[in-house]
Design a protein around this motif. Structure first.
Motif, PDB file in Angstrom:
ATOM      1  N   GLY A  62       0.849  -1.178   0.000  1.00  0.00           N
ATOM      2  CA  GLY A  62       0.000   0.000   0.000  1.00  0.00           C
ATOM      3  C   GLY A  62       0.883   1.225   0.000  1.00  0.00           C
ATOM      4  O   GLY A  62       1.897   1.267  -0.689  1.00  0.00           O
ATOM      5  N   SER A  63       0.556   2.201   0.809  1.00  0.00           N
ATOM      6  CA  SER A  63       1.330   3.438   0.800  1.00  0.00           C
ATOM      7  C   SER A  63       2.438   3.546   1.846  1.00  0.00           C
ATOM      8  O   SER A  63       3.369   4.333   1.639  1.00  0.00           O
ATOM      9  N   PRO A  64       2.413   2.815   2.985  1.00  0.00           N
ATOM     10  CA  PRO A  64       3.404   3.097   4.029  1.00  0.00           C
ATOM     11  C   PRO A  64       4.860   2.961   3.613  1.00  0.00           C
ATOM     12  O   PRO A  64       5.694   3.804   3.925  1.00  0.00           O
ATOM     13  N   THR A  65       5.218   1.881   2.908  1.00  0.00           N
ATOM     14  CA  THR A  65       6.614   1.724   2.519  1.00  0.00           C
ATOM     15  C   THR A  65       6.891   2.530   1.268  1.00  0.00           C
ATOM     16  O   THR A  65       6.263   2.319   0.224  1.00  0.00           O
ATOM     17  N   THR A  66       7.852   3.423   1.377  1.00  0.00           N
ATOM     18  CA  THR A  66       8.282   4.261   0.258  1.00  0.00           C
ATOM     19  C   THR A  66       9.766   4.001   0.002  1.00  0.00           C
ATOM     20  O   THR A  66      10.485   3.514   0.884  1.00  0.00           O
ATOM     21  N   PRO A  67      10.263   4.352  -1.174  1.00  0.00           N
ATOM     22  CA  PRO A  67      11.711   4.259  -1.372  1.00  0.00           C
ATOM     23  C   PRO A  67      12.484   5.087  -0.353  1.00  0.00           C
ATOM     24  O   PRO A  67      13.577   4.685   0.078  1.00  0.00           O
ATOM     25  N   GLU A  68      11.916   6.207   0.060  1.00  0.00           N
ATOM     26  CA  GLU A  68      12.604   7.042   1.046  1.00  0.00           C
ATOM     27  C   GLU A  68      12.746   6.327   2.386  1.00  0.00           C
ATOM     28  O   GLU A  68      13.768   6.465   3.064  1.00  0.00           O
ATOM     29  N   LEU A  69      11.734   5.539   2.773  1.00  0.00           N
ATOM     30  CA  LEU A  69      11.825   4.780   4.013  1.00  0.00           C
ATOM     31  C   LEU A  69      12.884   3.689   3.889  1.00  0.00           C
ATOM     32  O   LEU A  69      13.663   3.451   4.818  1.00  0.00           O
ATOM     33  N   VAL A  70      12.928   3.032   2.747  1.00  0.00           N
ATOM     34  CA  VAL A  70      13.926   1.990   2.504  1.00  0.00           C
ATOM     35  C   VAL A  70      15.333   2.581   2.526  1.00  0.00           C
ATOM     36  O   VAL A  70      16.261   2.010   3.122  1.00  0.00           O
TER      37      VAL A  70
ATOM     38  N   LEU B 231      18.465  -2.489   6.740  1.00  0.00           N
ATOM     39  CA  LEU B 231      18.052  -2.837   5.387  1.00  0.00           C
ATOM     40  C   LEU B 231      16.548  -2.664   5.303  1.00  0.00           C
ATOM     41  O   LEU B 231      15.823  -3.052   6.216  1.00  0.00           O
ATOM     42  N   GLY B 232      16.077  -2.096   4.208  1.00  0.00           N
ATOM     43  CA  GLY B 232      14.647  -1.934   4.014  1.00  0.00           C
ATOM     44  C   GLY B 232      14.168  -2.739   2.830  1.00  0.00           C
ATOM     45  O   GLY B 232      14.931  -3.029   1.901  1.00  0.00           O
ATOM     46  N   PHE B 233      12.874  -3.079   2.843  1.00  0.00           N
ATOM     47  CA  PHE B 233      12.261  -3.857   1.777  1.00  0.00           C
ATOM     48  C   PHE B 233      11.170  -3.040   1.096  1.00  0.00           C
ATOM     49  O   PHE B 233      10.234  -2.575   1.761  1.00  0.00           O
ATOM     50  N   LEU B 234      11.274  -2.888  -0.205  1.00  0.00           N
ATOM     51  CA  LEU B 234      10.172  -2.337  -0.973  1.00  0.00           C
ATOM     52  C   LEU B 234       9.041  -3.359  -0.995  1.00  0.00           C
ATOM     53  O   LEU B 234       9.286  -4.571  -1.029  1.00  0.00           O
TER      54      LEU B 234
ATOM     55  N   ALA C   6      14.130   1.636  -9.073  1.00  0.00           N
ATOM     56  CA  ALA C   6      15.069   2.603  -9.643  1.00  0.00           C
ATOM     57  C   ALA C   6      15.398   3.706  -8.649  1.00  0.00           C
ATOM     58  O   ALA C   6      16.560   4.138  -8.548  1.00  0.00           O
ATOM     59  N   ARG C   7      14.412   4.154  -7.896  1.00  0.00           N
ATOM     60  CA  ARG C   7      14.656   5.208  -6.897  1.00  0.00           C
ATOM     61  C   ARG C   7      15.554   4.699  -5.780  1.00  0.00           C
ATOM     62  O   ARG C   7      16.455   5.415  -5.318  1.00  0.00           O
TER      63      ARG C   7
ATOM     64  N   ALA D 254       7.728   7.539   5.910  1.00  0.00           N
ATOM     65  CA  ALA D 254       6.661   6.605   5.550  1.00  0.00           C
ATOM     66  C   ALA D 254       5.566   7.320   4.763  1.00  0.00           C
ATOM     67  O   ALA D 254       5.322   8.510   4.938  1.00  0.00           O
ATOM     68  N   GLY D 255       4.876   6.562   3.909  1.00  0.00           N
ATOM     69  CA  GLY D 255       3.790   7.123   3.120  1.00  0.00           C
ATOM     70  C   GLY D 255       2.427   6.904   3.744  1.00  0.00           C
ATOM     71  O   GLY D 255       1.402   7.029   3.055  1.00  0.00           O
ATOM     72  N   THR D 256       2.378   6.609   5.021  1.00  0.00           N
ATOM     73  CA  THR D 256       1.136   6.351   5.750  1.00  0.00           C
ATOM     74  C   THR D 256       0.190   7.539   5.634  1.00  0.00           C
ATOM     75  O   THR D 256       0.592   8.685   5.808  1.00  0.00           O
ATOM     76  N   SER D 257      -1.087   7.259   5.369  1.00  0.00           N
ATOM     77  CA  SER D 257      -2.059   8.341   5.188  1.00  0.00           C
ATOM     78  C   SER D 257      -2.308   9.098   6.489  1.00  0.00           C
ATOM     79  O   SER D 257      -2.054   8.580   7.591  1.00  0.00           O
TER      80      SER D 257
END
Length: 351
Positions: free
Chosen positions: A29-37, A46-49, A64-65, A253-256
């Motif tokens: 969904g939205s919480p995991t972003t490349p920025e969080l990773v 280590l972060g997971f997309l 890519a990001r 995080a991309g959390t709403s």
């Protein structure tokens, strides 16, 4: 100032440059972003997309990001393990939740049954054609040939398991690392048998039971939100831990907005395991939707996910927390609004 220390137990993760034994879980969904990773890697972890629910194109853009930051990272996929819904039960549930959809101009009674595999083959092709450092699988285990192909490509393979039986099967299939997920985890259970809700086994006990069955490295997940719960997991045999809920309010995080507010709301005092949103067991903050429909929801993933998805998106856009899936583990009270690096550093402060 936090000073990085090489505190990670020797495992395949150390070969990737991971320095602290805490990983950022993939939250679809939205919480995991490349920025969080990227922030997790910058903190020494280590972060997971989260590849689940994304198109191949959207996943490729996020990869890519992450690559542009020149950091180690992983990608998680939902392995196909469908639970076909009974058509009659689906229609009955669609009628039951119709008032919730009508609040946003949606007619759930006209929703067709969708049974898909989340673009599985195309995502596998994407990750094999341009390999990433780590790939993890949840919901089921891929064919051994898929696992072997990733290993041959130089990709570390992590498999989510929720029991000793699953752990043994995954080890025999050739995976490199097991992510051992306890029932305290937020979001979907990674169980391979979603028709049965996994037993509420404390994470340290589950780790010890799995360790008796396999020798591959273990990553602990589920309810880890404090330094104490982290050290308990490491003492029980984990080489590292994986955290998700505690990062939901992180700056990256991309959390709403309604989701973030619900996590911080002192009136929300309970998490529940429900099938109401997706037809598959998942732990969430209790809200009006879980109260009204948890007992009515049939097994049926991904059909129920597709049924409720438009309503959930509309509710999030309307700042309505009562009709969205507020996935949260039992440690949700420790989710804080600050940079992810500070959260991760605090977790390892007693290691």
């Amino acid at each position: 100032m936090f000073r990085r220390r090489r505190v990670l137990m020797a495992s395949p993760l150390t070969d990737l440059g991971v320095e602290i034994p805490v990983l950022a879980a993939p939250m679809a969904g939205s919480p995991t972003t490349p920025e969080l990773v990227i922030a997790a890697a910058g903190a020494g972890g280590l972060g997971f997309l989260a590849g689940g629910y994304k198109t191949v194109e959207a996943l490729g853009e996020q990869i890519a990001r992450a690559r542009s930051a020149d950091v180690g990272f992983g990608v998680n996929l939902f392995a196909p393990n469908p639970v076909p819904v009974d058509p009659g039960a689906f229609r009955a549930f669609a009628r039951a939740i119709a008032p919730e959809g009508r609040a946003y101009g949606l007619d759930t009674t006209q929703t067709r049954i969708v049974e898909d595999d989340d673009h599985w083959a195309d995502k596998i092709d994407l990750l094999l054609s341009c390999p990433v450092p780590v790939v993890s699988f949840t919901f089921g285990i891929p064919d051994p040939a898929v696992i072997a192909a990733f290993r041959a490509a130089g990709t570390l393979v992590v498999q989510t398991v929720t029991s000793p039986v699953e752990a043994r099967a995954a080890a025999e299939a050739g995976v490199d690392v097991l992510a051992v997920q306890a029932s305290a985890a937020g979001g979907h259970s990674g169980t391979w048998t979603p028709q049965r809700t996994p037993r509420a086994v404390p994470l340290p006990d589950l780790l010890r039971a799995v360790r008796k069955e396999v020798s591959v490295p273990l990553v602990a997940a589920g309810g880890i939100a404090t330094p104490d719960t982290m050290t308990e997991a490491l003492a029980a045999g984990a080489a590292a831990v994986m955290v998700g809920t505690v990062l939901l309010r992180a700056d990256e995080a991309g959390t709403s907005a309604p989701y973030r507010a619900a996590l911080a709301d002192p009136a929300r005092r309970q998490t529940v395991v429900t099938r109401a949103f997706t037809g598959r067991p998942a732990r969430a903050l209790r809200n009006d939707f879980t109260d009204r429909y948890s007992d009515l929801a049939p097994d049926g993933y991904p059909a129920l996910h597709h049924l409720t998805s438009p309503m959930r998106s509309a509710a999030a856009a309307s700042n309505d927390p009562e009709r969205i899936n507020l996935w949260a583990g039992t440690g949700y009270r420790h989710a804080t609004a600050e940079p992810a690096a500070q959260i991760l550093h605090r977790l390892v402060s007693r290691v």
